[in-house]
Design an enzyme around this catalytic site. Structure first.
Site, PDB file in Angstrom:
ATOM      1  N   HIS A  21      42.507  25.055  34.130  1.00 59.38           N
ATOM      2  CA  HIS A  21      41.282  25.828  34.361  1.00 59.38           C
ATOM      3  C   HIS A  21      41.697  27.279  34.582  1.00 59.38           C
ATOM      4  O   HIS A  21      42.591  27.555  35.377  1.00 59.38           O
ATOM      5  CB  HIS A  21      40.538  25.285  35.580  1.00 59.38           C
ATOM      6  CG  HIS A  21      39.164  25.862  35.754  1.00 59.38           C
ATOM      7  ND1 HIS A  21      38.956  27.200  36.036  1.00 59.38           N
ATOM      8  CD2 HIS A  21      37.931  25.294  35.683  1.00 59.38           C
ATOM      9  CE1 HIS A  21      37.651  27.421  36.133  1.00 59.38           C
ATOM     10  NE2 HIS A  21      37.009  26.286  35.915  1.00 59.38           N
ATOM     11  N   LYS A  62      29.146  18.052  39.023  1.00 62.43           N
ATOM     12  CA  LYS A  62      28.327  18.977  39.807  1.00 62.43           C
ATOM     13  C   LYS A  62      27.538  18.207  40.866  1.00 62.43           C
ATOM     14  O   LYS A  62      27.131  17.079  40.609  1.00 62.43           O
ATOM     15  CB  LYS A  62      27.361  19.739  38.889  1.00 62.43           C
ATOM     16  CG  LYS A  62      28.022  20.503  37.751  1.00 62.43           C
ATOM     17  CD  LYS A  62      28.832  21.675  38.243  1.00 62.43           C
ATOM     18  CE  LYS A  62      29.453  22.442  37.066  1.00 62.43           C
ATOM     19  NZ  LYS A  62      30.255  23.589  37.507  1.00 62.43           N
ATOM     20  N   HIS A  66      40.608  26.662  29.141  1.00 66.06           N
ATOM     21  CA  HIS A  66      39.248  27.165  28.965  1.00 66.06           C
ATOM     22  C   HIS A  66      39.330  28.499  28.224  1.00 66.06           C
ATOM     23  O   HIS A  66      40.056  29.403  28.643  1.00 66.06           O
ATOM     24  CB  HIS A  66      38.567  27.344  30.316  1.00 66.06           C
ATOM     25  CG  HIS A  66      38.288  26.050  31.013  1.00 66.06           C
ATOM     26  ND1 HIS A  66      37.016  25.653  31.362  1.00 66.06           N
ATOM     27  CD2 HIS A  66      39.109  25.048  31.413  1.00 66.06           C
ATOM     28  CE1 HIS A  66      37.071  24.462  31.954  1.00 66.06           C
ATOM     29  NE2 HIS A  66      38.336  24.081  31.998  1.00 66.06           N
TER      30      HIS A  66
END
Length: 488
Positions: free
Chosen positions: A298, A180, A331
Site C-alpha cells: 500500500h 470498511k 497501488h
C-alpha cells in the site's frame, strides 16, 4: 542539445584546488559536452531556482550536492578520482509552460552506488539536496537505471505470471475490496466482511493501511478470523481466494512474527505499507521470496512527496524503486476514482509496473528508455472511489493485469456486502465477454452493463445508487508536454 547552451566552465589544474568557495559549474558539475555512459544512472530533476540564481548554477549545485561536493573547495578531492565520481549535469531545458522551472539532466557514475540498495540510492539523489537554499523547489521527475544496476536487485518475489498461475485466474482483471470501515470493527465482524465479499465473487479482500494491532482488534485475532473467512469462501466457490493481511508494525521483528503467523494460517499474500521505509520493504521482499508469498504494497504516505508538481518525487520514480526493491502489488491510481490520477501519467505508472521495456514516452511522463533486465512485473492496484458502473472505463484505461479494488463499491451496496461483490463480478464478466467478442466495450459500456443488470438485481441496484458518482477534478500532476483531457 541544451536549450540553455552555456559551455563548460570547469576549472582544472592547480587553480581547481585553491582554498575558498567556487561556483558549482566551475567545479566540474556542469559538463554540457558530456555523453552519458550506458552504465550511468541518469536523473531528471525539475529545478526551481531562487530569484536571481542562474539556472545552470542551480542545476550544477544539484549535481554537486547529490554526489561529491560540499560548500567549499576541499584538498581531499585530490585523493579521489574526482573527474569520475563527480555527478555531471549535461543538459538544462526550460519546462514548457512553467516560467522559472527547468529540467536538469544529471548523470551519476555507477560506482557511486551500493549494489542492490534503495536506501543508498535515495540517500544520494533525494538526500540533502532537497533542502538546498538556492532552490525554491526541487522534484525528481524520472530516472534511467542502467541494466548493470537493475541486475543487482531481485525484483518482485512472485510476479504477475506466477501469481495468476497460483490463483488459476487468467484473461481478466482481479477483483478486490478494502474492508470498511477501516478502523473500529471487531475481529469477528471483520471476518464476516471478508467472507461475504469473497463468497460473492471477489478474488481478494484487503486490510487498509492503518489497520495494524489496535485495542478494538489485535492483529492475531484479525488474521485468524480473516483466514477462516478465506478458507470457507474457497470451499463455497471452488476458487482460490486471498486477503491482504497487513503485517506493518513497529519493528522488523514484529513484522516477521506477523508474516510467519500469516504463513502458518495458509495465507497466500501479506501486505506492507510504504511508510515502513525502503530497507524494511526490501527485507520483507526477501522474506516473501523465501516463503513463496505474494507481497502487496500500500503506497500510504506517497502523496506527501509525489502530489506537488514542482517539489518532491514523482510516483513514476517511486514505482521504479519499488520494482527494484521487490513488491508484487502496488497501488498506482485509478484515473476515474477519488484519488489524484491524470490518465496519461497514470498510464505511465502502469507501464513501469508491467512492461519489460519502457520506451521514452513524454506524453506519459516517461523521459528515458528503461530496460528491466527480466525483473518480474508488478501488478498495479486501482483503489479509491471506483464502482461497477465504471467497469468499461477501468478496463480501457488500466488494462487486464490489474487488481480493481472496490471497497465502498462493495461494502456500501444497499443489498449488502455479498450483493456488492456479485455486482462487481457480473459487471466485470459482462465487460470481458463483450471485449472478447470484439465489441466496442468502451462506447457500448453503459448498454452492456444495463443488459447484464436486467438479470442481476445486485448490479441493477449498484448502477442506480452510484450512477451519478464521478470525481472529475483537474489533475495536479500531468505531463508537461501534452495537455491531458479531463475524464468524463
Amino acid at each position: 542539445m541544451n536549450v540553455l547552451n552555456e559551455k563548460s566552465l570547469t576549472v582544472r589544474g592547480k587553480d581547481r584546488y585553491k582554498s575558498g568557495v567556487m561556483s558549482y559549474k566551475k567545479m566540474g558539475y556542469w559538463e554540457p559536452d558530456y555523453t552519458p555512459k550506458d552504465t550511468d544512472i541518469i536523473c531528471l530533476f525539475r529545478v526551481t531556482p531562487q530569484d536571481g540564481v542562474d539556472p545552470i548554477e542551480a542545476a550544477a549545485a544539484v549535481a554537486g550536492e547529490s554526489s561529491t561536493a560540499t560548500w567549499t573547495v576541499v584538498w581531499t578531492d585530490r585523493l579521489t578520482a574526482a573527474e569520475k565520481y563527480r555527478a555531471k549535469c549535461y543538459r538544462v531545458d526550460p519546462v514548457p509552460g512553467a516560467e522559472g522551472q527547468y529540467f536538469a539532466y544529471i548523470a551519476y557514475d555507477l560506482d557511486l552506488f551500493e549494489s542492490g540498495s534503495i536506501s543508498n540510492l535515495t540517500a544520494s539523489v533525494i538526500g540533502n539536496v532537497f533542502g538546498f537554499k538556492p532552490l525554491k523547489a526541487l522534484r525528481l521527475e524520472d530516472m534511467r537505471l542502467p541494466v548493470a544496476y537493475v541486475k543487482t536487485f531481485k525484483g518482485p518475489p512472485t510476479g504477475i505470471v506466477v501469481e495468476r498461475e497460483r490463483l488459476d485466474k487468467f484473461g481478466r482483471p482481479l477483483l478486490g475490496a478494502t474492508v470498511k470501515p477501516k478502523l473500529g470493527l471487531s475481529g469477528r465482524n471483520y471476518g464476516r466482511v471478508v467472507y461475504e465479499a469473497l463468497k460473492g465473487g471477489l478474488d481478494f479482500t484487503k486490510d487498509d493501511e492503518n489497520i495494524n494491532s489496535q485495542p478494538f482488534m489485535h492483529w492475531r485475532e484479525r488474521f485468524l478470523y480473516c483466514m477462516e473467512a478465506v478458507n470457507r469462501a474457497q470451499a463455497a466457490t471452488g476458487e482460490v481466494k486471498g486477503s491482504y493481511l497487513n503485517v506493518t508494525a513497529a519493528t522488523m521483528e514484529d513484522m516477521y512474527e506477523r508474516a510467519e503467523f500469516a504463513k502458518e494460517l495458509g495465507s497466500v499474500v501479506v501486505m506492507i505499507d510504504l511508510v515502513i521505509g525502503y530497507t524494511a520493504i526490501q527485507s520483507m521482499s526477501n522474506w516473501a521470496r523465501k516463503n513463496d508469498m505474494i507481497l502487496h504494497l500500500h503506497r500510504a504516505g506517497h502523496s506527501t512527496y509525489t502530489r506537488q508538481r514542482n517539489h518532491g518525487v514523482s510516483f513514476r520514480v517511486i514505482s521504479k524503486w519499488m520494482r527494484l526493491a521487490g513488491v508484487d502489488h502496488i497501488h498506482a491510481g485509478t484515473v476515474v476514482g477519488k484519488l489524484e490520477g491524470d490518465p496519461l501519467t497514470t498510464r505511465g505508472y502502469y507501464d513501469i509496473c508491467r512492461e519489460e521495456h519502457n520506451p521514452m514516452q513524454l506524453e506519459h511522463g516517461i523521459f528515458f528508455d528503461q530496460n528491466w533486465a527480466s525483473l518480474n512485473k508488478m501488478m498495479p492496484v486501482a483503489s479509491g472511489g471506483i464502482h461497477a458502473g465504471q467497469m468499461h472505463q477501468l478496463i480501457q484505461h488500466l488494462g487486464e493485469d490489474v487488481v480493481l479494488q472496490f471497497g465502498g463499491g462493495t461494502i456500501g451496496h444497499p443489498m449488502g456486502i455479498q450483493a456488492g461483490a456479485i455486482a462487481n463480478r457480473v459487471a466485470l464478466e459482462a465487460m470481458i465477454l463483450a471485449r472478447n467478442e470484439g465489441r466496442d466495450y468502451v462506447s457500448e459500456g453503459p448498454d452492456i452493463l444495463a443488459k447484464a443488470a436486467a438479470s442481476c438485481t445486485p448490479l441493477k441496484q449498484a448502477l442506480e445508487v452510484w450512477k451519478d458518482v464521478t470525481f472529475n477534478y483537474q489533475s495536479t500532476d500531468a505531463p508537461d508536454y501534452v495537455t491531458t483531457p479531463a475524464v468524463a
